[in-house]
Enzyme design. Structure first.
Site, mmCIF file in Angstrom:
data_model
loop_
_atom_site.group_PDB
_atom_site.id
_atom_site.type_symbol
_atom_site.label_atom_id
_atom_site.label_comp_id
_atom_site.label_asym_id
_atom_site.label_seq_id
_atom_site.Cartn_x
_atom_site.Cartn_y
_atom_site.Cartn_z
ATOM 1 N N TRP A 161 0.823 -1.215 0.000
ATOM 2 C CA TRP A 161 0.000 0.000 0.000
ATOM 3 C C TRP A 161 0.845 1.248 0.000
ATOM 4 C CZ3 TRP A 161 -4.278 -0.528 -2.179
ATOM 5 C CH2 TRP A 161 -5.022 -1.698 -2.020
ATOM 6 N N ASP A 218 -1.950 6.870 5.960
ATOM 7 C CA ASP A 218 -3.002 6.004 5.432
ATOM 8 C C ASP A 218 -3.311 5.011 6.546
ATOM 9 O OD1 ASP A 218 -4.613 4.133 4.236
ATOM 10 O OD2 ASP A 218 -3.116 3.443 2.784
ATOM 11 N N LYS A 237 -12.893 -1.193 5.625
ATOM 12 C CA LYS A 237 -12.062 -2.056 6.463
ATOM 13 C C LYS A 237 -12.380 -1.907 7.953
ATOM 14 C CE LYS A 237 -9.173 -2.888 2.830
ATOM 15 N NZ LYS A 237 -7.825 -2.406 2.547
HETATM 16 C C1 LIG Z 1 -7.372 -1.653 1.430
HETATM 17 C C2 LIG Z 1 -6.340 -0.620 1.587
HETATM 18 C C3 LIG Z 1 -6.255 0.474 0.711
HETATM 19 C C4 LIG Z 1 -7.157 0.614 -0.508
HETATM 20 O O1 LIG Z 1 -8.438 0.985 -0.168
HETATM 21 P P1 LIG Z 1 -9.503 1.249 -1.359
HETATM 22 O O2 LIG Z 1 -10.735 1.635 -0.631
HETATM 23 O O3 LIG Z 1 -9.635 -0.024 -2.137
HETATM 24 O O4 LIG Z 1 -8.946 2.368 -2.188
HETATM 25 C C5 LIG Z 1 -5.289 1.422 0.942
HETATM 26 N N1 LIG Z 1 -4.446 1.320 1.979
HETATM 27 C C6 LIG Z 1 -4.490 0.297 2.852
HETATM 28 C C7 LIG Z 1 -3.534 0.245 3.983
HETATM 29 C C8 LIG Z 1 -5.434 -0.707 2.678
HETATM 30 O O5 LIG Z 1 -5.475 -1.735 3.539
#
Ligand SMILES: *Cc1c(COP(=O)(O)O)cnc(C)c1O
Length: 357
Positions: free
Chosen positions: A103, A173, A197
């Site tokens: 990521w 992030d 998530k």
């Molecule tokens: C799943 C994830 C993403 C991507 O998220 P999207 O909603 O698919 O854009 C980005 N960063 C991390 C750490 C993730 O686990």
């Protein structure tokens, strides 16, 4: 099979059954209006109140200081990889990134399309099995911000503590571990996270930004992705993702009812310790990540004998555990522990790990 199947996917959260029941009901009765939820226009008082409630609960659960704005954006974290750089950087400014896994790599690649970025540290050389020691980060003296990825959900590494650094603000992030533990928001300039998530449904991206960072930027940004416009329009530049917000509200109520993040983090700690102990003592499995960097959300491991991979996945499914497969870019197995997993689910996972001989 033992009872209903349980998802251990890291790609989405697990919604507690009480939340599913409330939302099912709410879809029909629509926030007390009597009109089915999805028939409500986004400008109606009920949706306005809903959005205010999500913000209030998020502020309470994360203890967000008053000098931070909370935005309900769209596009997912993947869109904000570039949008963060576009929104934060003034003409000629650079940003530092720490590459800790898939990521972070994607965040770097996307930001590099629109801005000047430097990779201050990378663990790509060791297959992302550890986070590069903070003392070895080569920070640019004038970087506008430093970007980290709090949990790499594909590789299973996590920042247990966040670095104390002078210089530009920390940007994170947090999609991988949002709302899994208390954090000190004041240590960050900006936090962003996709909702699916932790809060339920894709389509909603939470952005928490310190107000002084909402300055004029170098890029021309479409209105719906311009953080300053989102603040001014109270996240209603265009139609907000109302269903994802509704689910987020119910998830936040549930989190508060469970005792908030301190309680959930403690519960998670106990669960992870139990499962990592089983993995470490098993002759069949091998954890990839060094103990001090292991994620408390996304547990990544391999079969010592890779030839058994498919059979183990089959055994997991027979045990009612679905989506144990690792991220396609990484392979192996991945076991996500979500706030919404019940103690029974954890028992089932433990029994499964012990059953593989
Ligand atoms: C799943 C994830 C993403 C991507 O998220 P999207 O909603 O698919 O854009 C980005 N960063 C991390 C750490 C993730 O686990």
């Amino acid at each position: 099979m033992i009872g209903r199947p349980v998802s251990v996917s890291a790609a989405v959260t697990t919604i507690p059954s009480v939340v599913v029941d409330r939302v099912r009901d709410g879809l029909v009765h629509g926030l007390g209006s009597g009109i089915p939820f999805l028939d409500l226009p986004f400008s109606c008082p009920e949706i306005t109140a809903l959005m205010a409630d999500v913000e209030m609960r998020l502020r309470r659960v994360l203890d967000i200081p008053p000098d931070y704005e909370v935005l309900f954006a769209q596009g997912g974290a993947y869109a904000h990889f570039a949008l963060v750089a576009m929104n934060l950087l003034a003409e000629g400014e650079v940003a530092d990134y720490v590459e800790t896994g898939l990521w972070a790599r994607r965040a770097i690649d996307e930001a590099a399309k629109v801005a000047l970025v430097t990779v201050a540290a990378s663990s790509a050389g060791n297959g992302y099995r550890a986070i590069p020691p903070v003392g070895e980060w080569r920070l640019s003296p004038d970087a506008a911000y430093l970007h980290i990825t709090s949990t790499e959900s594909a590789q299973g590494v996590q920042f247990r503590d966040f670095p104390e650094l002078s210089g530009g603000p920390l940007v994170a992030d947090m999609t991988g571990d949002f709302l899994t533990r208390p954090i000190d928001v004041s240590r960050f300039g900006l936090i962003y996270a996709s909702a699916q998530k932790s809060l339920g449904a894709a389509g909603l991206t939470i952005v928490i930004i310190r107000r002084d960072l909402l300055r004029p930027h170098a890029a021309a940004i479409p209105a719906v992705f311009d953080y300053r416009r989102l603040v001014e329009a109270r996240s209603r530049v265009n139609t907000p993702p109302v269903f994802a917000l509704y689910l987020a509200d119910e998830m936040l109520r549930w989190i508060e009812g469970e005792g908030g993040l301190p309680e959930l983090a403690e519960r998670r700690g106990r669960r992870c310790e139990r499962l990592y102990r089983l993995l470490d003592s098993s002759p069949i499995f091998r954890c990839r990540v060094r103990p001090e960097y292991r994620s408390a959300v996304s547990l990544c491991f391999d079969a010592v004998d890779p030839g058994r991979h498919a059979a183990i996945l089959g055994a997991a499914a027979a045990h009612g555990l679905e989506y144990l497969d690792g991220h396609p870019a990484v392979g192996g197995f991945r076991l996500a522990i979500h706030n919404g997993h019940a103690e029974d689910d954890i028992d089932r996972i433990a029994e499964f790990l012990e059953s593989i001989k």
